[in-house]
Scaffold this active site. Structure first.
Site, short mmCIF file in Angstrom:
data_model
loop_
_atom_site.label_atom_id
_atom_site.label_comp_id
_atom_site.label_asym_id
_atom_site.label_seq_id
_atom_site.Cartn_x
_atom_site.Cartn_y
_atom_site.Cartn_z
CG HIS A 107 -2.00 1.15 1.20
ND1 HIS A 107 -1.63 2.29 1.60
CD2 HIS A 107 -3.24 1.05 0.72
CE1 HIS A 107 -2.61 3.05 1.32
NE2 HIS A 107 -3.57 2.35 0.82
CD GLU A 166 -5.40 2.01 -3.18
OE1 GLU A 166 -6.48 2.36 -2.68
OE2 GLU A 166 -4.46 1.97 -2.27
#
Ligand code: PGA
Length: 257
Positions: free
Chosen positions: A98, A168
């Protein structure tokens, strides 16, 4: 997890601050998940809540997973949690790479090692990628390609089949839906990601991977993004904690065939 279904991942990050609140969020998520026909939901709470939440009964399409794991098997790594520990708890999924972990110093090399460790332990990792900025010259595409190449290099083909990648764009994370990427740009970027995976692992693998979109997904943009964004689901951050938002996102995605 059946690949025909769409997937929504709730990334709670370092929230909420009490187990009681965590149970409340899990409960409204559970209630909505039970109504869904075409969608699976994966909740990623802080690791301290994994065990108590795993004791709560849940519908078949609702899963629990971890936000992170160590690349190491065991030993002197203070504060870390290994893939074997996650496995032992009965978990199957773990988020890898992430952008907030990357900002804490995780590079593609570590991420690659974490992917290997997860696959070897029999877990399903979800690889996060995304550029920090976009420019007209398209340097963000080169950046994405490098991220992909360096994260998946050396992985076994059998592990790459059906691999889940969450795209993302970092510049939109935590923002309102108004600042999210538009569905057309998402669509194009997804094609680029598949093409890049294809260059390293071949067309068959590229067409088998599942790409999710994350960053500023809210109830207002969930439907257009799933309709036109060429993605098979979402990775949702802040909106996954909100009772008035997350059920709406889940229902919106489930209503799109
Ligand atoms: P956001 O976060 O939905 O709050 O933008 C997404 C993420 O960081 O996974």
């Amino acid at each position: 997890m059946k690949s025909k279904k769409k997937l929504v991942i709730a990334n709670w990050k370092m929230n909420p601050v009490s187990l009681e609140e965590a149970k409340n969020i899990f409960n409204f998520t559970k209630k909505t998940a039970a109504l869904l026909k075409n969608t699976e939901v994966l909740v990623l709470p802080p690791s301290i809540y994994l065990q108590p939440l795993s004791k709560i009964s849940r519908p078949k399409n609702l899963f629990l997973g971890a936000q992170n794991s160590s690349a190491e098997e065991k030993g002197a790594f203070t504060g870390e949690v290994s893939v074997s520990m996650l496995k032992d708890l009965g978990l199957k999924f773990v988020l890898v790479g992430h952008s907030e972990r990357r900002a804490m110093g995780e590079d593609n090399k570590i991420i690659n090692k974490k992917l290997q460790a997860s696959f070897e332990a029999g877990l399903t990792p979800i690889l996060c990628i995304g550029e920090n900025v976009r420019d007209k010259e398209g340097t963000h595409l080169e950046f994405l390609k490098e991220q992909i190449k360096n994260s998946i290099t050396g992985l076994q083909k059998k592990h790459m089949v059906g691999m889940i990648i969450a795209y993302e764009p970092v510049w939109a994370i935590g923002k309102s839906y108004k600042e999210a990427m538009n569905p057309t740009d998402i669509h194009e970027t997804v094609l680029f990601i598949k093409k890049s995976v294809g260059e390293f692992f071949g067309k068959d693998i590229a067409s088998s991977i599942r790409i999710l979109y994350g960053a500023a997904v809210e109830s207002q943009n969930a439907k257009p993004v799933i309709e036109y964004g060429n993605v098979e689901g979402f990775l949702v951050g802040h909106a996954s904690l909100k009772k008035e938002e997350f059920p709406e996102i889940l229902k919106a995605i489930d209503s799109v065939k």
